[in-house]
Structures are given as structure tokens and as C-alpha cells.
Design a protein around this motif. Sequence first.
Motif: not given
Length: 393
Positions: A33-36, A42-48, A54-58, A75-80
Amino acid sequence: MIYVGIDIAKNKHDCVILSDHATCLRPCFSLKNNSQGFALLINAIKEACGGDFNHGEVKAGLEATGHYAHNIVAFLNSNGIDTTIFNPFLVNQYRKSRSLRKTKTDKADAMLIAELLISTAANPATSSYHNQEMKTLCRYRFSLVKQRSKLKADMSRYVDLLFPELGSLGLNPTSSSVMAMLKELPGASYISICNISQLTDILSSSSRGRYGKETAEQVKAMAKESIATANKALSYIMSDTIEQICLLNKRIAKIDGELKNEVEKSGTKLTSIPGIGFCIASVILAEIGDINLFSSADKLQAFAGLDPSTFQSGNFTASHTHMVKRGSAYLRWAIMQGARLCSLNNLKYKQYLDKKIKEGKHYNSALGHLSKKLIRLIFHLLKENEEYDPKVA
């Protein structure tokens, strides 16, 4: 679509990523539960997704766990990434429907939440929370009001011990004028020996001229005949309690100002309903969030926990059932309180309430029926963004 199930904990979160066919794209993994840890997610989601998304795809889903989920949701909302916060009761019922075994682990919960997010049985509207700032302010206000109510109850008890005859004069122990008097003169023993001019000034200034010398003389005369004995310790506690109440009043007034600004910025039409002020409107807006998540007023009613329970077995159908009371307790309070205020400010709503009472229903039951009527109006105004029309409502 990519679906992310997250099981929230204080120091770490367990996550799993599924496709819209429930195919596992990334087995369950843990992140701190930190920035790392958030960057790892986010990197795991991008890899998947095979790259950027795009916004709405995840879509992400997690269980309501109080304040622990606040940072990761922001954090998740700020990343779409749209995030649904599920009611723990719904998650538990879904878990029971999947297996008779009592299996509950963090990894299993993350998978369960991801599947619940995909499942057609999931109803995101029952647990979506938006307008976080307004919601946080509203709930903080609730906690302050609760503290003030407890202190006022304590205050009434102290008055019963230090000046029990005060109520016979028709003076409310927790009114601003009486508290101002008791803060300076905490008990009958102090009031009985005080200068009448001092007592008159305190009552007159704190009541804005409502009480004058006549009231002061009555209070002092009764204080001289009071059965209460002097108790310095209790007098100090009562005076300190009054200071705390006054401080809470200032803090609540400050929050009310912030909420009023938030409601005005939202451009809502709810305040056009007679009886619905910015305080009630702010709670309704904060707890509902996006009205488009609700396909009907009945869904909104269920979210507030105001729908009646049903019981039917064989040829038997229960005719008297209790309100479900599952969902947002804050929204339920706002709707019920709003219905009561509407009945005092709107002739149609008053007539409807009187009609239900004449049918033999208890006042609270009749108010529940009126609340359902108000919910339909709120649903319509929020959906259409229209002003209240007394001819239609």
C-alpha cells in the motif's frame, strides 16, 4: 474489457486480472500500500492489455473496507479506471452461492470480486460511491453531530443534578441562552448569589432579547429555593461540556458552509423541492453518486434500504414485513428526514402522509411510504436535471 479484482488490507492488497470471459490474464499477486505497489498494479494492467489502455477499457472492483480503500480508489480513478466498491454483504452472499465450503483467503476474495464484477448478477449501482469530497464532509458532519448529541444528553443530566427546577420554567437546558447562563453560572448555587443585572445581561444577549429581567428574576428566585447542593467538580464538568458543545457548533457550521458550496457547484435541482435544504441534498448527492448507475427508482430505493422485505412459501405470503435496511444508512436517513421535512413544507406530501395514517398505519410506516414517493421524485429530478414542478410531483 479487463476486470481487476482487489482485496483490500491495511498494508497490502491482493489483486487478480481477468478478461471479460473470466480468463485469468494475471494470477493473483500482492502489492504494498504505497507508490511502488500502485505503480506495480498499473504496469500489470498495461501488460494484461498489451500496452496502454483507453478510458473505460478497464474496470476494477473491491469490497468496502472503510478508509483503507480511499487512496487506491483515487489512484485508479486518476488513471482512467472505473472502480466499483461492492457492499460486503453482496460479496459474502456471492461467495456462499459459489460453494458450500467455508473458503476465505485474500487471494480467493480477489478472484471472487473480479468474477462478481463480470457476473451479470453483480449490481454495481448498489455499491458505487462518487463525489468523495462531499461524502467525506457529510460523514464527518454526522460524526460531529453524534458527538454533540451525546454531550447534550450529558448536559441535561448535569442540569438535573445542579438545577433540577430549571425545566419547570419552560427553558430548554441545551438552548443557546441557557447554556450561556450555565457556562458562566454552572448551577443553582451560583445563580442564587449572582447579581441580577449580570444574569439579565447574559440571558438577554444570548437570547437576542427574548429573555429579559423578568425571566432573570424568575430563574434567580427558583435557584434560591433549589434542592440542588453545590458541587464544584460537577459544575466544572458542566461548564467544560458547554464549551465542547459550542466548539462543535462552530465546526458543524463551518462544514455546513463547505457543503453548501459543494451543492451549489453541483448545480443540482434537489434544493428546489420544498423542505430539502443543502444539508439533506449534499448527503443524497454524495451517497448516490452517479444517478445513471440506477436504471429505475426501485433500484435507488433498494440502495437506500427502504424497500420492504418479502416472504412467501407455498400458499403463504406474509402481509406485514419489515423494511430491508440494507444499503447506505446515510442515504436512508437523508431520505426519511427529507420526507418528514417535505410533509411540513409541501401540501401534497402532507396530504399523502395524513392519508396513510388514516389508513391505520403507524407514523413511521406512513413516513416510509412517503419516503418512497420522495425517492421517485429525486430519481426523476436527477435523471432529467429538472426543477421541482408541484403540478407533476
